[in-house]
Design a protein around this motif. Structure first.
Motif, PDB file in Angstrom:
ATOM      1  N   ILE A  95     -22.412  67.038  47.495  1.00 55.23           N
ATOM      2  CA  ILE A  95     -22.504  66.737  48.922  1.00 55.23           C
ATOM      3  C   ILE A  95     -22.306  68.011  49.735  1.00 55.23           C
ATOM      4  CG2 ILE A  95     -21.537  65.388  50.831  1.00 55.23           C
ATOM      5  CD1 ILE A  95     -20.571  63.342  48.777  1.00 55.23           C
ATOM      6  N   GLU A  96     -23.242  68.295  50.605  1.00 54.50           N
ATOM      7  CA  GLU A  96     -23.218  69.483  51.473  1.00 54.50           C
ATOM      8  C   GLU A  96     -23.100  70.772  50.657  1.00 54.50           C
ATOM      9  OE1 GLU A  96     -21.437  70.890  55.755  1.00 54.50           O
ATOM     10  OE2 GLU A  96     -20.094  70.626  54.075  1.00 54.50           O
ATOM     11  N   CYS A  97     -23.928  70.864  49.639  1.00 51.71           N
ATOM     12  CA  CYS A  97     -23.931  72.036  48.769  1.00 51.71           C
ATOM     13  C   CYS A  97     -25.381  72.508  48.648  1.00 51.71           C
ATOM     14  CB  CYS A  97     -23.364  71.664  47.406  1.00 51.71           C
ATOM     15  SG  CYS A  97     -23.032  73.063  46.334  1.00 51.71           S
ATOM     16  N   SER A  98     -25.715  73.626  49.289  1.00 53.63           N
ATOM     17  CA  SER A  98     -27.116  74.030  49.422  1.00 53.63           C
ATOM     18  C   SER A  98     -27.770  74.460  48.115  1.00 53.63           C
ATOM     19  CB  SER A  98     -27.250  75.148  50.464  1.00 53.63           C
ATOM     20  OG  SER A  98     -26.421  76.239  50.126  1.00 53.63           O
ATOM     21  N   ASN A  99     -26.968  74.909  47.158  1.00 57.02           N
ATOM     22  CA  ASN A  99     -27.505  75.222  45.835  1.00 57.02           C
ATOM     23  C   ASN A  99     -26.393  75.059  44.806  1.00 57.02           C
ATOM     24  OD1 ASN A  99     -26.209  77.999  45.347  1.00 57.02           O
ATOM     25  ND2 ASN A  99     -27.271  78.333  47.301  1.00 57.02           N
ATOM     26  N   ARG A 108     -19.511  73.985  35.753  1.00 59.37           N
ATOM     27  CA  ARG A 108     -19.230  74.073  34.311  1.00 59.37           C
ATOM     28  C   ARG A 108     -18.951  72.701  33.700  1.00 59.37           C
ATOM     29  NH1 ARG A 108     -17.429  79.300  32.494  1.00 59.37           N
ATOM     30  NH2 ARG A 108     -17.508  80.854  34.153  1.00 59.37           N
ATOM     31  N   LEU A 109     -18.646  71.735  34.550  1.00 58.92           N
ATOM     32  CA  LEU A 109     -18.363  70.381  34.064  1.00 58.92           C
ATOM     33  C   LEU A 109     -19.635  69.608  33.716  1.00 58.92           C
ATOM     34  CD1 LEU A 109     -15.585  69.305  36.590  1.00 58.92           C
ATOM     35  CD2 LEU A 109     -15.279  69.913  34.190  1.00 58.92           C
ATOM     36  N   LEU A 110     -20.778  70.189  34.054  1.00 55.15           N
ATOM     37  CA  LEU A 110     -22.040  69.504  33.820  1.00 55.15           C
ATOM     38  C   LEU A 110     -22.571  69.774  32.418  1.00 55.15           C
ATOM     39  CD1 LEU A 110     -23.807  70.406  37.195  1.00 55.15           C
ATOM     40  CD2 LEU A 110     -22.383  68.413  36.696  1.00 55.15           C
ATOM     41  N   SER A 111     -23.353  68.823  31.929  1.00 57.47           N
ATOM     42  CA  SER A 111     -24.067  69.020  30.667  1.00 57.47           C
ATOM     43  C   SER A 111     -25.542  68.709  30.918  1.00 57.47           C
ATOM     44  CB  SER A 111     -23.517  68.091  29.578  1.00 57.47           C
ATOM     45  OG  SER A 111     -23.933  66.750  29.825  1.00 57.47           O
ATOM     46  N   LYS A 112     -26.356  68.881  29.913  1.00 59.83           N
ATOM     47  CA  LYS A 112     -27.784  68.589  30.058  1.00 59.83           C
ATOM     48  C   LYS A 112     -28.022  67.115  30.358  1.00 59.83           C
ATOM     49  CE  LYS A 112     -29.327  72.376  27.095  1.00 59.83           C
ATOM     50  NZ  LYS A 112     -30.064  72.749  25.844  1.00 59.83           N
ATOM     51  N   LYS A 113     -27.045  66.276  29.996  1.00 63.76           N
ATOM     52  CA  LYS A 113     -27.195  64.831  30.211  1.00 63.76           C
ATOM     53  C   LYS A 113     -26.712  64.388  31.584  1.00 63.76           C
ATOM     54  CE  LYS A 113     -26.811  63.637  25.302  1.00 63.76           C
ATOM     55  NZ  LYS A 113     -26.072  62.848  24.277  1.00 63.76           N
ATOM     56  N   SER A 114     -26.070  65.301  32.331  1.00 64.57           N
ATOM     57  CA  SER A 114     -25.561  64.948  33.659  1.00 64.57           C
ATOM     58  C   SER A 114     -26.726  64.806  34.646  1.00 64.57           C
ATOM     59  CB  SER A 114     -24.590  66.020  34.167  1.00 64.57           C
ATOM     60  OG  SER A 114     -23.476  66.140  33.312  1.00 64.57           O
ATOM     61  N   PHE A 115     -26.812  63.662  35.273  1.00 68.37           N
ATOM     62  CA  PHE A 115     -27.852  63.407  36.269  1.00 68.37           C
ATOM     63  C   PHE A 115     -27.333  63.906  37.622  1.00 68.37           C
ATOM     64  CE2 PHE A 115     -30.423  61.107  39.284  1.00 68.37           C
ATOM     65  CZ  PHE A 115     -31.654  60.954  38.665  1.00 68.37           C
ATOM     66  N   LEU A 116     -28.120  64.763  38.288  1.00 74.67           N
ATOM     67  CA  LEU A 116     -27.671  65.379  39.533  1.00 74.67           C
ATOM     68  C   LEU A 116     -28.306  64.728  40.758  1.00 74.67           C
ATOM     69  CD1 LEU A 116     -27.767  69.207  38.677  1.00 74.67           C
ATOM     70  CD2 LEU A 116     -26.063  67.483  38.073  1.00 74.67           C
ATOM     71  N   ILE A 117     -27.448  64.325  41.703  1.00 74.64           N
ATOM     72  CA  ILE A 117     -27.900  63.844  43.006  1.00 74.64           C
ATOM     73  C   ILE A 117     -27.425  64.843  44.061  1.00 74.64           C
ATOM     74  CG2 ILE A 117     -27.684  62.050  44.764  1.00 74.64           C
ATOM     75  CD1 ILE A 117     -27.430  59.994  42.564  1.00 74.64           C
ATOM     76  N   ASN A 118     -28.345  65.293  44.870  1.00 72.33           N
ATOM     77  CA  ASN A 118     -28.087  66.321  45.871  1.00 72.33           C
ATOM     78  C   ASN A 118     -28.207  65.708  47.271  1.00 72.33           C
ATOM     79  OD1 ASN A 118     -28.142  68.696  47.456  1.00 72.33           O
ATOM     80  ND2 ASN A 118     -30.298  69.097  46.964  1.00 72.33           N
ATOM     81  N   ILE A 119     -27.070  65.629  47.983  1.00 75.49           N
ATOM     82  CA  ILE A 119     -27.024  65.034  49.332  1.00 75.49           C
ATOM     83  C   ILE A 119     -26.619  66.110  50.325  1.00 75.49           C
ATOM     84  CG2 ILE A 119     -25.903  63.314  50.811  1.00 75.49           C
ATOM     85  CD1 ILE A 119     -25.422  61.631  48.266  1.00 75.49           C
ATOM     86  N   HIS A 121     -27.694  68.350  54.381  1.00 75.51           N
ATOM     87  CA  HIS A 121     -28.454  68.442  55.640  1.00 75.51           C
ATOM     88  C   HIS A 121     -28.806  69.887  55.977  1.00 75.51           C
ATOM     89  CE1 HIS A 121     -24.991  69.642  58.441  1.00 75.51           C
ATOM     90  NE2 HIS A 121     -24.444  69.507  57.260  1.00 75.51           N
ATOM     91  N   HIS A 122     -28.493  70.822  55.092  1.00 75.48           N
ATOM     92  CA  HIS A 122     -28.772  72.235  55.330  1.00 75.48           C
ATOM     93  C   HIS A 122     -30.264  72.550  55.232  1.00 75.48           C
ATOM     94  CE1 HIS A 122     -24.415  72.897  54.075  1.00 75.48           C
ATOM     95  NE2 HIS A 122     -24.496  73.402  55.289  1.00 75.48           N
ATOM     96  N   GLN A 123     -30.714  73.450  56.081  1.00 69.75           N
ATOM     97  CA  GLN A 123     -32.117  73.864  56.065  1.00 69.75           C
ATOM     98  C   GLN A 123     -32.468  74.639  54.798  1.00 69.75           C
ATOM     99  OE1 GLN A 123     -34.501  73.164  58.307  1.00 69.75           O
ATOM    100  NE2 GLN A 123     -33.188  72.059  59.746  1.00 69.75           N
ATOM    101  N   ASP A 124     -31.482  75.357  54.233  1.00 71.45           N
ATOM    102  CA  ASP A 124     -31.765  76.229  53.090  1.00 71.45           C
ATOM    103  C   ASP A 124     -31.467  75.579  51.740  1.00 71.45           C
ATOM    104  OD1 ASP A 124     -29.022  76.169  53.362  1.00 71.45           O
ATOM    105  OD2 ASP A 124     -28.719  78.315  53.025  1.00 71.45           O
ATOM    106  N   ASN A 125     -31.364  74.253  51.711  1.00 68.68           N
ATOM    107  CA  ASN A 125     -31.062  73.575  50.453  1.00 68.68           C
ATOM    108  C   ASN A 125     -32.183  73.820  49.439  1.00 68.68           C
ATOM    109  OD1 ASN A 125     -31.045  71.128  48.486  1.00 68.68           O
ATOM    110  ND2 ASN A 125     -29.062  71.053  49.480  1.00 68.68           N
ATOM    111  N   SER A 126     -31.797  74.141  48.210  1.00 68.67           N
ATOM    112  CA  SER A 126     -32.771  74.514  47.172  1.00 68.67           C
ATOM    113  C   SER A 126     -33.338  73.322  46.410  1.00 68.67           C
ATOM    114  CB  SER A 126     -32.128  75.491  46.185  1.00 68.67           C
ATOM    115  OG  SER A 126     -31.043  74.870  45.502  1.00 68.67           O
ATOM    116  N   LEU A 127     -32.929  72.106  46.776  1.00 71.37           N
ATOM    117  CA  LEU A 127     -33.444  70.875  46.141  1.00 71.37           C
ATOM    118  C   LEU A 127     -33.252  70.921  44.616  1.00 71.37           C
ATOM    119  CD1 LEU A 127     -36.755  70.468  48.206  1.00 71.37           C
ATOM    120  CD2 LEU A 127     -34.482  69.525  48.695  1.00 71.37           C
ATOM    121  N   PHE A 128     -32.028  71.180  44.204  1.00 73.22           N
ATOM    122  CA  PHE A 128     -31.710  71.363  42.793  1.00 73.22           C
ATOM    123  C   PHE A 128     -31.450  70.057  42.040  1.00 73.22           C
ATOM    124  CE2 PHE A 128     -27.820  71.616  45.276  1.00 73.22           C
ATOM    125  CZ  PHE A 128     -26.958  70.766  44.599  1.00 73.22           C
TER     126      PHE A 128
END
Length: 337
Positions: A95-99, A108-119, A121-128
């Motif tokens: 949440i509110e993390c542009s990249n 580091r807590l993520l793995s290849k199986k972690s599904f990422l949701i990106n929420i 409002h920043h203009q420069d969000n990298s849509l990761f």
């Protein structure tokens, strides 16, 4: 709400309901918007009986601690100690993390199986994310969370309304920035209907300084640096100053706003020396300059009127580099006066 937006929100809600263990996180050194948006969404997760953790790199500014009564937010101040997917999260909501890098060591807590949701409002969000819900028209991430809760059918209670209100209040600079829209005030009207006390919230966040913090602020203002006929204002808090006044660095949140209090000031910055050789820089501007672009050039990010970054090295070197960058942006502008 547009049909396409509602469909995206429904996909987010479906993924949340299908997940077993959820991570909520935000950018390094969370601010009012990121803290309160995470807590508001966590209230929805509680209503579903979901297992989750809120983990950020960096401590919550002390003035927001009263909003986290259950102490749900964990601070991972030493991210190198985190092991990949050590917590087993199958869903991570940023949440509110542009990249992804802006989350710091929490990634580091993520793995290849972690599904990422990106929420965001920043203009420069990298849509990761695998699902990206980025609303550039929203004044704060809190507005985006409000929409998600609205679609979910979650009954807005006073506590959640307080969180969303503070998210919007702080990310709009007390309703000062040009990011505000009619929708912003319609949402706030709905929040008021929930019985929130706006006077109490504003007092706690903006006016409850400790005596030591005010003495530190006095010293900071005495050492103010002005450039370009007072159009650029720099404030500095060194690590020895923090130690002298016994003020935690989190208690300086909001000091940067004084950099725009000088008549004619267009761009302001606060240099906060977290430790020797490591400085956190907060930027503020009036509407004519987008400081998020400057912050991004230094590896940071944020909004048009409020951004920041962290740099290694001596404070004076960082000041010079930032001043040069601002002067380049100002060069050729005719509307500075």
């Amino acid at each position: 709400m547009k049909k396409r937006t509602e469909e995206k929100i429904k996909k987010i809600l479906e993924k949340i309901k299908a997940s077993q263990k959820i991570l909520l996180t935000s950018h390094i050194e969370p601010d009012g918007d990121s803290v309160c948006s995470q807590l508001a969404l966590a209230n929805y997760l509680d209503s579903l009986g979901k297992e989750y953790q809120i983990i950020n790199q960096g401590e919550i500014p002390h003035k927001y601690l009263f909003l986290d009564e259950k102490k749900r937010i964990k601070n991972k101040s030493r991210p190198r100690r985190l092991s990949p997917n050590s917590e087993g999260f199958d869903l991570a909501i940023f949440i509110e993390c542009s990249n992804l890098d802006r989350s710091g060591g929490v990634r580091r807590l993520l793995s290849k199986k972690s599904f990422l949701i990106n929420i965001d409002h920043h203009q420069d969000n990298s849509l990761f994310g695998k699902i990206n819900y980025v609303d550039h028209s929203a004044s704060a991430a809190g507005e985006v969370i409000y929409d998600i809760l609205d679609v979910s059918g979650f009954p807005l209670d006073k506590k959640t309304a307080e969180l969303i209100y503070v998210a919007i209040l702080t990310d709009t600079g007390r309703f000062r920035y040009s990011s505000i829209t009619p929708k912003t005030f319609r949402i706030c009207a709905d929040l008021l209907e929930c019985g929130i006390d706006t006077n109490f919230l504003t007092q706690r966040i903006y006016y409850d300084f400790s005596e030591r913090s005010l003495k530190l602020l006095r010293t900071v203002l005495e050492k103010i640096e002005l450039y370009q006929d007072k159009r650029i204002c720099f404030l500095t808090i060194t690590h020895p100053m923090l130690k002298k006044f016994k003020v935690p660095y989190q208690d300086t949140d909001g000091f940067v706003d004084f950099s725009l209090s000088i008549a004619g000031s267009k761009v302001g910055a606060l240099f906060l020396e977290l430790e020797e050789g490591l400085t956190q820089v907060s930027l503020r501007s009036s509407d004519f300059m987008d400081v998020s672009k400057i912050a991004k050039s230094f590896g940071g990010g944020g909004h048009k009127n409020a951004s920041g970054f962290t740099q290694k090295g001596k404070v004076q070197r960082i000041k010079k580099a930032l001043l040069d960058s601002i002067l380049k942006k100002l060069k050729g502008k005719d509307n500075l006066s």
